[in-house]
Design a protein around this motif. Sequence first.
Motif, PDB file in Angstrom:
ATOM      1  N   GLU A 255       0.829  -1.212   0.000  1.00 50.89           N
ATOM      2  CA  GLU A 255       0.000   0.000   0.000  1.00 50.89           C
ATOM      3  C   GLU A 255       0.862   1.261   0.000  1.00 50.89           C
ATOM      4  OE1 GLU A 255      -3.451  -0.563   2.709  1.00 50.89           O
ATOM      5  OE2 GLU A 255      -4.291  -1.094   0.741  1.00 50.89           O
ATOM      6  N   GLN A 256       1.993   1.210   0.688  1.00 45.73           N
ATOM      7  CA  GLN A 256       2.917   2.356   0.632  1.00 45.73           C
ATOM      8  C   GLN A 256       3.435   2.560  -0.784  1.00 45.73           C
ATOM      9  OE1 GLN A 256       5.752   1.293   3.654  1.00 45.73           O
ATOM     10  NE2 GLN A 256       4.569   2.252   5.293  1.00 45.73           N
ATOM     11  N   GLU A 257       3.762   1.459  -1.440  1.00 50.05           N
ATOM     12  CA  GLU A 257       4.269   1.543  -2.806  1.00 50.05           C
ATOM     13  C   GLU A 257       3.181   1.992  -3.774  1.00 50.05           C
ATOM     14  OE1 GLU A 257       7.413   1.213  -3.981  1.00 50.05           O
ATOM     15  OE2 GLU A 257       8.037   1.080  -1.891  1.00 50.05           O
ATOM     16  N   ALA A 258       1.931   1.628  -3.486  1.00 56.62           N
ATOM     17  CA  ALA A 258       0.816   2.025  -4.362  1.00 56.62           C
ATOM     18  C   ALA A 258       0.702   3.542  -4.410  1.00 56.62           C
ATOM     19  CB  ALA A 258      -0.493   1.400  -3.870  1.00 56.62           C
ATOM     20  N   VAL A 259       0.934   4.183  -3.269  1.00 58.57           N
ATOM     21  CA  VAL A 259       0.889   5.647  -3.223  1.00 58.57           C
ATOM     22  C   VAL A 259       2.118   6.213  -3.921  1.00 58.57           C
ATOM     23  CG1 VAL A 259       0.920   7.645  -1.680  1.00 58.57           C
ATOM     24  CG2 VAL A 259      -0.449   5.627  -1.090  1.00 58.57           C
ATOM     25  N   ARG A 260       3.274   5.651  -3.594  1.00 56.40           N
ATOM     26  CA  ARG A 260       4.545   6.192  -4.089  1.00 56.40           C
ATOM     27  C   ARG A 260       4.684   6.002  -5.596  1.00 56.40           C
ATOM     28  NH1 ARG A 260      10.086   5.330  -3.924  1.00 56.40           N
ATOM     29  NH2 ARG A 260       9.834   3.077  -3.986  1.00 56.40           N
ATOM     30  N   GLN A 261       4.296   4.806  -6.075  1.00 53.99           N
ATOM     31  CA  GLN A 261       4.519   4.505  -7.494  1.00 53.99           C
ATOM     32  C   GLN A 261       3.202   4.534  -8.295  1.00 53.99           C
ATOM     33  OE1 GLN A 261       7.704   2.041  -8.618  1.00 53.99           O
ATOM     34  NE2 GLN A 261       8.133   1.250  -6.567  1.00 53.99           N
ATOM     35  N   ARG A 262       2.156   5.026  -7.695  1.00 52.54           N
ATOM     36  CA  ARG A 262       0.877   5.298  -8.366  1.00 52.54           C
ATOM     37  C   ARG A 262       0.321   4.106  -9.156  1.00 52.54           C
ATOM     38  NH1 ARG A 262       3.532  10.217  -9.368  1.00 52.54           N
ATOM     39  NH2 ARG A 262       2.799  11.853  -7.980  1.00 52.54           N
TER      40      ARG A 262
ATOM     41  N   ASP B 294      -3.203   1.173  -8.874  1.00 51.24           N
ATOM     42  CA  ASP B 294      -4.484   0.949  -8.201  1.00 51.24           C
ATOM     43  C   ASP B 294      -4.743  -0.513  -7.879  1.00 51.24           C
ATOM     44  OD1 ASP B 294      -5.124   3.658  -8.488  1.00 51.24           O
ATOM     45  OD2 ASP B 294      -5.733   3.290 -10.573  1.00 51.24           O
TER      46      ASP B 294
ATOM     47  N   THR C  36      -8.083  -4.534  -0.225  1.00 47.76           N
ATOM     48  CA  THR C  36      -6.889  -3.720  -0.477  1.00 47.76           C
ATOM     49  C   THR C  36      -6.574  -3.734  -1.973  1.00 47.76           C
ATOM     50  OG1 THR C  36      -5.199  -5.449  -0.379  1.00 47.76           O
ATOM     51  CG2 THR C  36      -6.001  -4.590   1.724  1.00 47.76           C
ATOM     52  N   VAL C  37      -5.553  -2.967  -2.358  1.00 50.47           N
ATOM     53  CA  VAL C  37      -5.152  -2.945  -3.769  1.00 50.47           C
ATOM     54  C   VAL C  37      -4.653  -4.306  -4.234  1.00 50.47           C
ATOM     55  CG1 VAL C  37      -4.552  -0.483  -3.782  1.00 50.47           C
ATOM     56  CG2 VAL C  37      -2.809  -2.182  -3.195  1.00 50.47           C
TER      57      VAL C  37
END
Lengths: 113, 289
Positions: A15-22, A24, A55-56
């Motif tokens: 989930e941290q990477e989903a925000v950082r590396q955009r 979904d 979750t994603v």
Amino acid sequence: MHEMALSESMILIIEQEAVRQRFDRVKTVCLEIGVLSHAEPEAMGFCFEAVSRGTVAEGARLEIQRPPGEAWCMDCAGTIEIARRFDPCPRCGGHQLQVTGGEELRVKELEVV
Amino acid sequence: MCNVCGCGLGEGGSVPASGEPGHVHHHHHDHAHHHEAGAIDYGAGPARAHAPGLSQGRMVQIEQDILAKNDALAAANRRRFAEQAVFALNLVSSPGSGKTTLLVRTVEALKNELPVAVIEGDQQTATDADRIRATGVPAIQVNTGKGCHLDAQMVGHAADHLKLSVGTLLFVENVGNLVCPAGFDLGEAHKVVILSVTEGEDKPLKYPDMFAAADLMLLAKTDLLPHLDFDVDRSVGYARRINPEIEVLQLSAKSGEGFDAWLAWLRAGREAARSGPGQRVADDDQISL
């Protein structure tokens, strides 16, 4: 079953990477679970499926690589391969071994959309 | 049946481990269970081979250890313990090895000589912390709920609540479990694994991860040895197959035999923690870690 806690840590990382590396949605999670690590791939699969809901990474497939167990034999002064912690050195039969590989528990990469 | 999910062959109607009503069973049996002379080994062989050439979506590099967060919190605990010259031990064993009884006798022997504190981990109840507090030593209970091990965050939080003096000997009694606590660093100086002689002497082979992670093995309840077939040398030999460096002490919390060596080991470790590099040792300081 500590694989539940490990799966929760995986979700946190993802989930941290989903925000950082955009991204979904995660289609595939590539993991390394060393042969001598303290996690069971079967249990990880089961726990990850449960923990990833909502979750994603929901529905993502786990691709699990299993790096082999490696140890340094102090008697032979060489690197040897072992399948289990109590295996003797295949060359000299001794147990003066220091594990040098196969303890990995890593998220390597993700296939995302 | 599959012991991962409880689904299964020849055990019709068994409830999946998730226990959810209306649980849709996604767990496909595409994995091989390795059968060898009556044993089912989930540890053998790759569960699912890595298939190269993943298509469509993009690949994102992660390269992160799953335990990175716990390890970072453990490192923070270790730094705080080092700054305050706290000698922290992580006691691990099966349930029923006599950890708490051993701890009570240890605390009684040392409490007038040096500051001692205890963090007790159990799934439920505060009875163990109550037993420690009855000796007059500060103790805090951590209930893990459904959790099977303590993690570094729980220990950091518990340490926040204990007013630890500089130079404290801190025991962390982990959840009774020889499997799960092995991989979770709490920031301790050493893991100490307790094996009582009423258990099998082959436990080091059955639970190798824990014996690999420990620096000291306490062979406990030795007062019972005359009544048992337990082979001490064989048990120590098994432990050293897993971990050639492991130290071994034999003791009984009931008779007190072997306690002098154990207490000497504790004093030596605490002294080393107090004389570590950059120590500021002021015995009377009350410091909340």
